[in-house]
Design an enzyme around this catalytic site. Structure first.
Site, PDB file in Angstrom:
ATOM      1  N   SER A   1       0.748  -1.366  -0.002  1.00 39.60           N
ATOM      2  CA  SER A   1      -0.011   0.025   0.193  1.00 39.60           C
ATOM      3  C   SER A   1       0.910   1.344  -0.088  1.00 39.60           C
ATOM      4  O   SER A   1       0.359   2.331  -0.389  1.00 39.60           O
ATOM      5  CB  SER A   1      -0.910   0.050   1.347  1.00 39.60           C
TER       6      SER A   1
ATOM      7  N   HIS B   1      -5.211  -3.298  -3.138  1.00 34.02           N
ATOM      8  CA  HIS B   1      -4.724  -2.288  -4.113  1.00 34.02           C
ATOM      9  C   HIS B   1      -4.812  -3.093  -5.617  1.00 34.02           C
ATOM     10  O   HIS B   1      -4.101  -2.429  -6.401  1.00 34.02           O
ATOM     11  CB  HIS B   1      -3.422  -1.581  -3.689  1.00 34.02           C
TER      12      HIS B   1
ATOM     13  N   LYS C   1     -11.562   0.893  -2.450  1.00 30.58           N
ATOM     14  CA  LYS C   1     -10.466   1.384  -2.927  1.00 30.58           C
ATOM     15  C   LYS C   1     -10.861   1.587  -4.418  1.00 30.58           C
ATOM     16  O   LYS C   1     -11.763   2.285  -5.026  1.00 30.58           O
ATOM     17  CB  LYS C   1      -8.932   0.666  -2.758  1.00 30.58           C
TER      18      LYS C   1
HETATM   19  C1  LIG Z   1      -6.823  -0.039   2.959  1.00 31.03           C
HETATM   20  C2  LIG Z   1      -6.278  -1.298   3.375  1.00 31.03           C
HETATM   21  C3  LIG Z   1      -6.752  -2.493   4.300  1.00 31.03           C
HETATM   22  C4  LIG Z   1      -8.199  -1.925   4.988  1.00 31.03           C
HETATM   23  O1  LIG Z   1      -9.206  -1.791   4.409  1.00 31.03           O
HETATM   24  P1  LIG Z   1     -10.319  -0.829   4.936  1.00 31.03           P
HETATM   25  O2  LIG Z   1     -11.597  -1.529   4.237  1.00 31.03           O
HETATM   26  O3  LIG Z   1      -9.829   0.527   4.653  1.00 31.03           O
HETATM   27  O4  LIG Z   1     -10.484  -1.271   6.429  1.00 31.03           O
HETATM   28  C5  LIG Z   1      -6.394  -3.547   4.398  1.00 31.03           C
HETATM   29  N1  LIG Z   1      -5.242  -4.081   3.736  1.00 31.03           N
HETATM   30  C6  LIG Z   1      -4.805  -3.170   2.851  1.00 31.03           C
HETATM   31  C7  LIG Z   1      -3.567  -3.633   2.113  1.00 31.03           C
HETATM   32  C8  LIG Z   1      -5.140  -1.866   2.721  1.00 31.03           C
HETATM   33  O5  LIG Z   1      -4.570  -1.033   1.874  1.00 31.03           O
END
Ligand SMILES: *Cc1c(COP(=O)(O)O)cnc(C)c1O
Length: 421
Positions: free
Chosen positions: A205, A233, A265
């Site tokens: 991330s 991602h 995302k």
């Molecule tokens: C954003 C993210 C999460 C958490 O997801 P949310 O739905 O925002 O709680 C978990 N793992 C990774 C790699 C992320 O980038």
């Protein structure tokens, strides 16, 4: 009586230790927290949420100014897509907003069921299970799958929720150097008798690079460990039909039995899911506390996410456009000698080193009308502060050019040419 001054970061945060307080040796919890906060402030690492008054595509209005943002995870530009909005409105008009209960009580609506089916089909898995956030999904999976005495092996740069999940499960956690499959293999081989889960981000991330998924899958097979991939991602962005980094690597459910991804995302919604064999989903339904003991997502959101899955699969031009924007940014940055990390995903970090350098660069960009996130420790390792530039299919080529132009004007560090700006 005159009102008391609000407590400063170092002041006793409440008055329990004064008049009438019991005379014990117990720590004052709020005071301890205030001291930690003050330490963080002294290190220049205090965090604060900024209020975005209005968001529209890549544009964000902050403090009355309209800024061009390169900081959201809306990689495909779906958060404002008319089909998602229409689906959301239709269900909210029909059924209201809240799901009103947990899935296992009466919160599981046909919109959730349809979304789970679509996600399983898209990712090539038998079944999928919705969670209210990715953070919760990772905690839920680890806590349901793992038992005391087990081993959990993780990449050093994994998302915080994967690390927290292993800690919550009370297992032995070993973290291998970033993307080092050989080191992961040694960690697994070191405890041949323990039940073992290897967990990795598919796309990291804060760095934007990919995990060596095929190598990790091979070593998990050799060592009898289970592989879990967090593709927050990668889903929507990578692989055939945007099915993610696991599909791109050609790994089926046998090789990656636990696939987790989020809806907040590239899909532009909110929430998350775990996809895998029916037995995994059945077990999570029983034992993942972050699934059992929480209210289901709003059904309108599930309907919007289903629309997002359809759009993400059908509109391949969004991935093509994103690829072209990524290439344009990287070409321009190379010409300017800017130290972008090696990444071909929409996450394009510009490494700056110290936290204040990243903050100063973000401020300078903002003066030129651009909003880019400065990422500092502890989110990234010490000395690894950076601008986390993210691109979206909602951007245009002219936006990327504007960003490059502003990056070129950042004051350079006194070191030699090619050094971080
Ligand atoms: C954003 C993210 C999460 C958490 O997801 P949310 O739905 O925002 O709680 C978990 N793992 C990774 C790699 C992320 O980038």
């Amino acid at each position: 009586m005159p009102p008391e001054h609000p407590p400063g970061p170092c002041a006793p945060a409440h008055s329990a230790d004064r008049a009438g307080a019991a005379d014990t040796a117990r720590a004052d919890l709020l005071r301890r927290l205030a001291i930690r906060t003050a330490e963080r402030a002294r290190a220049g690492l205090l965090r604060r949420a900024r209020t975005v008054e209005r968001a529209e595509g890549p544009w964000q209005e902050v403090g009355g100014r309209r800024l061009l943002g390169f900081c959201s995870n809306d990689y495909l530009g779906l958060a404002g897509h008319p089909q998602l909005i229409a689906a959301f409105k239709r269900v909210a008009d029909d059924e209201g907003v809240g799901s009103t209960a947990a899935h296992l009580v009466c919160g599981h609506r046909r919109e959730h069921a349809a979304l789970e089916e679509a996600l399983a089909e898209w990712t090539g898995r038998e079944r999928a299970l919705l969670f209210s956030s990715g953070y919760q999904a990772n905690l839920g999976v680890m806590q349901a799958l793992l038992a005391r005495g087990d081993l959990c092996v993780q990449d050093k740069l994994n998302h915080a929720s994967l690390l927290d999940g292993a800690q919550l499960a009370g297992v032995t956690l070993r973290r291998y150097p970033h993307a080092d499959a050989a080191a992961a293999a040694r960690q697994l081989a070191g405890e041949p008798g323990a039940g073992a889960l290897l967990a990795t981000d598919g796309v990291f991330s804060m760095d934007g690079d990919r995990a060596p998924l095929r190598a990790l899958a091979a070593l998990c097979r050799r060592e009898g460990a289970m592989l879990m991939v967090d593709d927050a991602h990668g889903l929507g962005v990578l692989g055939p039909d945007g099915a993610g980094s696991v599909a791109e690597a050609g790994l089926g459910v046998g090789e990656v039995p636990v696939l987790m991804a989020t809806l907040g995302k590239a899909l532009g919604c909110h929430g998350a899911f775990v996809a895998g064999p029916a037995g995994l989903i059945e077990g999570l339904t029983q034992f993942a506390r972050g699934f059992v003991y929480t209210t289901a997502l709003p059904p309108a959101l599930a309907a919007a996410a289903l629309a997002a899955v359809r759009v993400a699969r059908a509109e391949a031009w969004r991935r093509d456009k994103l690829d072209a924007l990524i290439a344009r940014l990287r070409r321009g940055a190379a010409e300017l000698g800017l130290p972008l990390l090696a990444s071909d995903t929409p996450i394009q970090p510009l490494l700056l080193g110290e936290a204040d350098a990243a903050l100063a660069a973000a401020r300078a960009l903002e003066e030129r009308g651009l909003l880019v996130g400065a990422i500092r420790p502890p989110t990234v390792p010490a000395g690894g502060a950076r601008l986390r530039i993210t691109l979206s299919a909602a951007h245009e080529e002219a936006h990327v050019d504007r960003l490059l132009d502003a990056l070129a004007r950042l004051p350079r560090a006194p070191a030699a040419a090619g050094a971080p700006v």
